[in-house]
Design a protein around this motif. Structure first.
Motif, PDB file in Angstrom:
ATOM      1  N   HIS A 116      39.217  38.630  44.719  1.00 24.94           N
ATOM      2  CA  HIS A 116      38.061  39.527  44.876  1.00 24.94           C
ATOM      3  C   HIS A 116      37.600  40.107  43.546  1.00 24.94           C
ATOM      4  O   HIS A 116      36.976  41.161  43.504  1.00 24.94           O
ATOM      5  N   VAL A 175      32.901  21.895  52.042  1.00 20.78           N
ATOM      6  CA  VAL A 175      32.338  23.211  51.755  1.00 20.78           C
ATOM      7  C   VAL A 175      30.890  23.050  51.290  1.00 20.78           C
ATOM      8  O   VAL A 175      30.588  22.228  50.410  1.00 20.78           O
ATOM      9  N   ALA A 195      31.435  30.678  44.412  1.00 23.75           N
ATOM     10  CA  ALA A 195      32.164  31.940  44.515  1.00 23.75           C
ATOM     11  C   ALA A 195      31.782  32.665  45.801  1.00 23.75           C
ATOM     12  O   ALA A 195      30.593  32.746  46.136  1.00 23.75           O
ATOM     13  N   PRO A 196      32.757  33.201  46.538  1.00 21.36           N
ATOM     14  CA  PRO A 196      32.429  34.048  47.685  1.00 21.36           C
ATOM     15  C   PRO A 196      31.865  35.384  47.209  1.00 21.36           C
ATOM     16  O   PRO A 196      31.768  35.645  46.003  1.00 21.36           O
ATOM     17  N   ASP A 197      31.520  36.230  48.127  1.00 17.44           N
ATOM     18  CA  ASP A 197      30.968  37.539  47.763  1.00 17.44           C
ATOM     19  C   ASP A 197      31.979  38.311  46.922  1.00 17.44           C
ATOM     20  O   ASP A 197      33.141  38.492  47.316  1.00 17.44           O
ATOM     21  N   ASN A 198      31.499  38.794  45.754  1.00 18.21           N
ATOM     22  CA  ASN A 198      32.336  39.589  44.835  1.00 18.21           C
ATOM     23  C   ASN A 198      33.629  38.846  44.483  1.00 18.21           C
ATOM     24  O   ASN A 198      34.684  39.466  44.347  1.00 18.21           O
ATOM     25  N   GLY A 199      33.538  37.559  44.348  1.00 18.10           N
ATOM     26  CA  GLY A 199      34.735  36.784  44.030  1.00 18.10           C
ATOM     27  C   GLY A 199      34.502  35.811  42.894  1.00 18.10           C
ATOM     28  O   GLY A 199      33.551  35.937  42.120  1.00 18.10           O
ATOM     29  N   ASP A 201      34.270  31.750  41.385  1.00 18.93           N
ATOM     30  CA  ASP A 201      34.121  30.342  41.715  1.00 18.93           C
ATOM     31  C   ASP A 201      35.349  29.605  41.172  1.00 18.93           C
ATOM     32  O   ASP A 201      36.049  30.083  40.273  1.00 18.93           O
TER      33      ASP A 201
END
Length: 409
Positions: A116, A175, A195-199, A201
Motif C-alpha cells: 500500500h 489481469v 498499480a492498485p489504488d495507492n499501491g 505497480d
C-alpha cells in the motif's frame, strides 16, 4: 626364553623419519593454502558478486548504478528483508534481485510492508512462491532463450528503449491493463502489472542479463534498465542473502528433501547394488588353500619379534601364558599324558611329580610354576623362563636315561 631389550629411537631420527614420510602431503597442503591466499588477494577489493551495484565484474551492475546516479537517482543497497521493507517507502523503486532465495515468511512480510506504498517493485526471474506473494494470478511458463527481442507492446518505457536483451522465464496473466512485452513463443518475458489504488505497480523480468555490466551498453539495454528502475528518485537494491537471520525456518528441509524425486530411486538402486556387491565380495569361496610364501621367516626371528612386542606392550601376563602353555604341551607326552589333558592341572601335575626323582619342588611348587600368576616384573619373567627350561630339561634327561612306558590317561 629371554627377551632382548630394545632401545628407544633418538629424537633426531624420529623427526627425520616423520619428515621423510609426511613431507609430500605437507608440501601439497602448503601449496594449496598459498594458492588460496593468492586467489583470495587477487579476487578481493571491488568484487561483491552477481548483480551487485558495487561490483565491476562482468555480471556486476556498477555501470547501471553509475548511470542511475548520473540521472539523479540514489541507490541504497540492503541485504535483509527487514531493511528492504523499511527502506521501500512512498515514491521508491524496490528491486529484488533473487526473489527465490526468500522464504515464504519473508515474501509475505515484504509484500505486506510495501503493498500500500506508492512506488514500483521489480522482480528478477521470480518463480511461483514469489509470484503468489507479489503477483497473484500470474503463471510462469517454460523459459525462452535469452536473445535480442522487440518490445511488441504499448508500454512507453519499452517502446522508447526498443530492442533489448531479454528471455528466460515467461509469464502469462489475465489481469486487465497488464503490459506484455518482449514476447518469446507468444508469452512475454517482461510483464508489468498495473498499480492498485495507492499501491505499487509490479514489473517481472524473465532474465537479468540486460542489467549486467558487459551487456548494459548493447542495444536498448541501458535505456530499458534506466526507465524501469529510474521511475522514482530513490532505488532500494535488495540483494537477498542466505545469512539473513529472517531466512531461518523451523521446517528447514533436510538433505533428502533437496534430492529431486527422480534421483531418489537412482540412489536407492545404487545403494542396493552396493550392498549386493559387498555381500558378493565378502562371501567364502571355499576352504582355505595353503600358499607358498615368497619369503620364509626363521622361527627364531618370529619368536624374538613376538617377545619384543610383548616387551613394548608390557604384556608379561601374555608372555608368561605362552611360555607355560608351550612347556605343558611339550611335557605332556613325555610323562604319558594325552594332549587333550596337557593343560589340566589335576592330570598333568601328578604325572610330573611321579617322574621327578630329584624334584626341584613339591607338587605345589609345580602348580605355581606351570599354572601360577603372572610375573610381577621383567626379572621375574626371565626367572620363570629359566625354571620352565630347567624343568623340561630334567624330564627329558630322565626319559633318556630310564625310559619307561606309561599308559595314556
Amino acid at each position: 626364553m629371554t627377551t632382548a631389550p630394545t632401545g628407544a629411537p633418538a629424537p633426531a631420527s624420529t623427526v627425520r623419519s616423520l619428515w621423510t614420510r609426511f613431507r609430500g602431503p605437507l608440501l601439497a597442503l602448503l601449496l594449496l593454502v598459498v594458492s588460496g591466499v593468492v586467489l583470495g588477494a587477487l579476487q578481493s577489493g571491488e568484487q561483491h558478486g552477481r548483480l551487485d551495484p558495487r561490483s565491476a565484474d562482468r555480471t556486476g551492475s556498477r555501470a547501471l548504478s553509475r548511470l542511475l546516479a548520473a540521472h539523479g537517482i540514489s541507490t541504497q543497497v540492503v541485504t535483509s528483508s527487514e531493511e528492504a521493507a523499511a527502506a521501500a517507502g512512498p515514491g521508491t523503486t524496490l528491486l529484488v534481485t533473487e526473489p527465490d532465495l526468500l522464504t515464504p515468511d519473508q515474501l509475505t512480510g515484504l509484500h505486506t510492508a510495501t503493498a500500500h506504498t506508492p512506488g514500483r517493485t521489480v522482480l528478477l526471474a521470480p518463480r511461483p512462491p514469489a509470484l503468489e506473494a507479489f503477483a497473484p494470478g500470474v503463471q510462469m511458463e517454460r523459459p525462452a532463450p535469452t536473445s535480442v527481442r522487440r518490445p511488441s507492446c504499448s508500454l512507453p518505457d519499452a517502446r522508447r528503449a526498443g530492442s533489448a536483451l531479454l528471455g528466460g522465464l515467461r509469464y502469462t496473466t489475465a489481469v486487465d491493463g497488464a503490459d506484455r512485452c518482449y514476447p518469446g513463443a507468444d508469452a512475454p518475458t517482461l510483464l508489468r502489472l498495473p498499480a492498485p489504488d495507492n499501491g505499487r505497480d509490479t514489473v517481472l523480468l524473465g532474465s537479468a542479463d540486460l542489467l549486467y555490466n558487459h551487456h548494459l551498453a548493447e542495444h536498448g539495454n541501458a535505456s530499458l534498465a534506466l526507465q524501469l528502475l529510474g521511475t522514482h528518485k530513490h532505488l532500494v537494491w535488495y540483494l537477498p542473502s542466505v545469512s539473513d537471520p529472517s531466512s531461518a525456518q523451523d521446517d528447514q528441509r533436510g538433505f533428502l528433501d533437496l534430492i529431486p524425486s527422480g534421483w531418489r530411486w537412482a540412489l536407492l538402486q545404487l545403494a542396493f547394488a552396493a550392498v549386493l556387491a559387498a555381500l558378493w565380495r565378502a562371501r567364502r569361496l571355499g576352504p582355505l588353500v595353503a600358499e607358498r610364501l615368497p619369503v620364509t621367516v626363521p622361527a627364531a626371528e618370529t619368536t624374538e619379534g613376538h617377545a619384543r612386542l610383548y616387551e613394548q606392550a608390557h604384556a608379561r601376563d601374555r608372555a608368561a601364558d605362552v611360555l607355560r602353555s608351550a612347556t605343558r604341551t611339550r611335557l605332556a607326552p613325555l610323562v604319558g599324558v594325552s594332549s587333550a589333558h596337557a593343560h589340566t592341572a589335576d592330570v598333568l601335575l601328578p604325572a610330573l611329580h611321579a617322574h621327578l626323582t630329584s624334584a626341584p619342588g613339591t607338587e605345589t611348587g609345580l602348580h605355581a610354576l606351570l599354572f601360577g600368576p603372572a610375573p610381577a616384573d621383567g626379572r621375574a619373567l626371565v626367572h620363570l623362563a629359566d625354571q620352565l627350561d630347567a624343568l623340561e630339561s630334567s624330564i627329558v634327561s630322565q626319559e633318556r636315561h630310564a625310559p619307561r612306558e606309561h599308559p595314556d590317561r
